[in-house]
Design a protein around this motif. Structure first.
Motif, PDB file in Angstrom:
ATOM      1  N   TRP A 246       5.265   7.139  20.898  1.00  0.00           N
ATOM      2  CA  TRP A 246       4.225   6.153  21.189  1.00  0.00           C
ATOM      3  C   TRP A 246       3.939   6.159  22.682  1.00  0.00           C
ATOM      4  CZ3 TRP A 246       1.283   3.985  17.657  1.00  0.00           C
ATOM      5  CH2 TRP A 246       1.749   3.918  16.340  1.00  0.00           C
ATOM      6  N   GLN A 247       2.656   6.173  23.022  1.00  0.00           N
ATOM      7  CA  GLN A 247       2.233   6.120  24.422  1.00  0.00           C
ATOM      8  C   GLN A 247       1.085   5.130  24.546  1.00  0.00           C
ATOM      9  OE1 GLN A 247       2.253  10.777  24.634  1.00  0.00           O
ATOM     10  NE2 GLN A 247       1.981   9.961  26.702  1.00  0.00           N
ATOM     11  N   GLU A 248       1.103   4.423  25.636  1.00  0.00           N
ATOM     12  CA  GLU A 248       0.016   3.487  25.900  1.00  0.00           C
ATOM     13  C   GLU A 248      -1.147   4.252  26.539  1.00  0.00           C
ATOM     14  OE1 GLU A 248      -0.358  -0.493  28.448  1.00  0.00           O
ATOM     15  OE2 GLU A 248       1.340  -0.454  27.046  1.00  0.00           O
ATOM     16  N   THR A 249      -2.339   3.977  26.072  1.00  0.00           N
ATOM     17  CA  THR A 249      -3.535   4.632  26.615  1.00  0.00           C
ATOM     18  C   THR A 249      -4.065   3.819  27.794  1.00  0.00           C
ATOM     19  OG1 THR A 249      -4.972   3.460  25.086  1.00  0.00           O
ATOM     20  CG2 THR A 249      -4.146   5.602  24.369  1.00  0.00           C
ATOM     21  N   ARG A 250      -5.100   4.345  28.436  1.00  0.00           N
ATOM     22  CA  ARG A 250      -5.688   3.657  29.588  1.00  0.00           C
ATOM     23  C   ARG A 250      -6.154   2.243  29.254  1.00  0.00           C
ATOM     24  NH1 ARG A 250      -8.594   8.836  30.439  1.00  0.00           N
ATOM     25  NH2 ARG A 250      -7.315   9.978  31.898  1.00  0.00           N
TER      26      ARG A 250
ATOM     27  N   ARG B 255      -0.814   4.711  21.151  1.00  0.00           N
ATOM     28  CA  ARG B 255      -1.119   5.776  20.196  1.00  0.00           C
ATOM     29  C   ARG B 255       0.125   6.629  20.030  1.00  0.00           C
ATOM     30  NH1 ARG B 255      -6.875   7.217  22.580  1.00  0.00           N
ATOM     31  NH2 ARG B 255      -8.116   5.893  21.214  1.00  0.00           N
ATOM     32  N   ARG B 256       0.292   7.154  18.833  1.00  0.00           N
ATOM     33  CA  ARG B 256       1.434   8.024  18.562  1.00  0.00           C
ATOM     34  C   ARG B 256       1.004   9.474  18.756  1.00  0.00           C
ATOM     35  NH1 ARG B 256       6.454   7.356  16.598  1.00  0.00           N
ATOM     36  NH2 ARG B 256       7.359   8.971  15.298  1.00  0.00           N
ATOM     37  N   TYR B 257       1.550  10.095  19.786  1.00  0.00           N
ATOM     38  CA  TYR B 257       1.278  11.499  20.071  1.00  0.00           C
ATOM     39  C   TYR B 257       2.365  12.345  19.431  1.00  0.00           C
ATOM     40  CZ  TYR B 257      -2.391  10.494  23.459  1.00  0.00           C
ATOM     41  OH  TYR B 257      -3.561  10.087  24.049  1.00  0.00           O
ATOM     42  N   TYR B 258       1.968  13.496  18.957  1.00  0.00           N
ATOM     43  CA  TYR B 258       2.905  14.415  18.325  1.00  0.00           C
ATOM     44  C   TYR B 258       3.100  15.625  19.217  1.00  0.00           C
ATOM     45  CZ  TYR B 258       2.439  11.423  14.323  1.00  0.00           C
ATOM     46  OH  TYR B 258       2.462  10.328  13.506  1.00  0.00           O
TER      47      TYR B 258
END
Length: 110
Positions: free
Chosen positions: A65-69, A74-77
């Motif tokens: 999971w990463q926070e966007t601007r 969002r979960r990045y793979y």
């Protein structure tokens, strides 16, 4: 439709190939798959996420999971080292398979 059966057997390899270029989140994967296939592949959530979860369970990808601007997570793979190795093996297998199929179906190329 035959391409659905072909896709079913190759979905995970296609996903590994996309993720080997850069980490992506679900919607990006769908868009990139459609773009690279000139619209031939249309992944739906019912296909995409179960495949990603199988890859994750097998240790071939890792979801983070990463926070966007805009602050939305969002979960990045990301492809793992094991995933890279498996992708390399599958790509070689695909090359051999497609060469053999082409020799039978398109003998003028062989």
């Amino acid at each position: 439709m035959y391409h659905k059966e072909l896709l079913k057997g190759n979905t995970e390899t296609l996903l590994l190939c996309l993720l080997s270029k850069e980490p992506l989140y679900g919607y990006q994967i769908v868009k990139e798959m459609a773009r690279r296939s000139s619209g031939y592949f249309h992944f739906k959530e019912g296909t995409l996420y179960p495949a990603l979860h199988r890859l994750e369970k097998a240790g071939l990808v890792e979801g983070r999971w990463q926070e966007t601007r805009n602050g939305m997570p969002r979960r990045y793979y990301y492809i793992t080292a094991k995933g890279q190795k498996v992708l390399s093996e599958r790509m070689e297998e695909w090359r051999q398979f497609s060469t053999a199929v082409n020799r039978v179906m398109l003998p003028e190329l062989g």
